[in-house]
Design a protein around this motif. Structure first.
Motif, short mmCIF file in Angstrom:
data_model
loop_
_atom_site.label_atom_id
_atom_site.label_comp_id
_atom_site.label_asym_id
_atom_site.label_seq_id
_atom_site.Cartn_x
_atom_site.Cartn_y
_atom_site.Cartn_z
N ILE A 161 -12.39 -16.62 86.66
CA ILE A 161 -13.69 -17.25 86.86
C ILE A 161 -13.51 -18.74 86.55
O ILE A 161 -12.74 -19.10 85.66
N PRO A 162 -14.21 -19.62 87.26
CA PRO A 162 -14.05 -21.06 87.00
C PRO A 162 -14.42 -21.45 85.57
O PRO A 162 -15.44 -21.02 85.05
N LYS A 163 -13.57 -22.27 84.98
CA LYS A 163 -13.81 -22.76 83.61
C LYS A 163 -12.91 -23.96 83.38
O LYS A 163 -11.94 -24.17 84.11
N GLY A 164 -13.19 -24.74 82.33
CA GLY A 164 -12.34 -25.86 82.00
C GLY A 164 -12.75 -26.49 80.69
O GLY A 164 -13.79 -26.17 80.11
N HIS A 165 -11.91 -27.42 80.22
CA HIS A 165 -12.10 -28.01 78.90
C HIS A 165 -13.27 -29.00 78.86
O HIS A 165 -13.57 -29.68 79.84
#
Length: 204
Positions: free
Chosen positions: A99-103
């Motif tokens: 699933i899209p995610k990021g810092h």
């Protein structure tokens, strides 16, 4: 600090297997941070005999979880399960469904981070409906032990005609809208346990 009373996933990367395998790192009960750390290192180094769940104990949460936290480089991240009607957005990143995610970037809220990362990684503009879950997982990056704390949101696509644009430089290979009742059949054999938890909270 209190998150150490719940589940933390850590990656195990077999030498001949490019796909990480996850084990549970569950902390509660009665032990020191040093004991927990030594057991964590043993598991990271492949000492995974017995049950796939590692139950580590500590009763003095404020002190011992704080000491344990100091062993890690902590990174916050935001991501989202994006819905469009009866479909949700699924990606394949480095060969694994995700699933899209990021810092989190300096100066932004975790909600802003989640919305930004969804758009950067998929091309989809979405708005947050609710906070679904928080997950914790560890990995080694440049010889440092990292603990990633991810906030997951349920989101709604704001444009029915948005084109899916995978962020190739982030290892994203494919993007697709999948009917909710087909997600398990499609992704369950090739995704992370932590991601399954997030999907399940969406009724998958």
């Amino acid at each position: 600090m209190q998150f150490f009373t719940g589940k933390v996933y850590f990656e195990l990367r077999p030498v001949f297997d490019k796909h990480p395998q996850e084990q549970n790192f569950i902390v509660y009960g009665n032990a020191s941070a040093e004991t927990l750390w030594s057991r964590y290192l043993a598991a990271e180094n492949g000492d995974v005999a017995g049950s796939p769940k590692y139950l580590f104990y500590t009763t003095d949460y404020p002190k011992q979880s704080g000491l344990l936290l100091e062993k890690f480089q902590v990174r916050k991240a935001g991501g989202g399960v994006v819905f469009k009607g009866e479909e949700l957005l699924v990606m394949k990143r480095n060969g694994i469904y995700d699933i899209p995610k990021g810092h989190l970037d300096e100066g932004e809220t975790i909600e802003e981070c989640a919305v930004r990362e969804v758009e950067e990684e998929t091309g989809v503009k979405a708005e947050i409906e609710t906070l679904l879950h928080q997950t914790f997982h560890t990995y080694i990056y440049k010889k440092k032990h990292v603990l990633k704390h991810t906030y997951w949101y349920k989101m709604k696509s704001t444009d029915e005609e948005q084109k899916l644009i995978p962020q190739i430089e982030e290892g994203i290979e494919t993007l697709e809208w999948v009917k909710i009742n087909e997600v398990k059949n499609k992704v369950w054999k090739n995704t992370y346990k932590s991601i399954k938890e997030v999907f399940e909270l969406c009724g998958v």
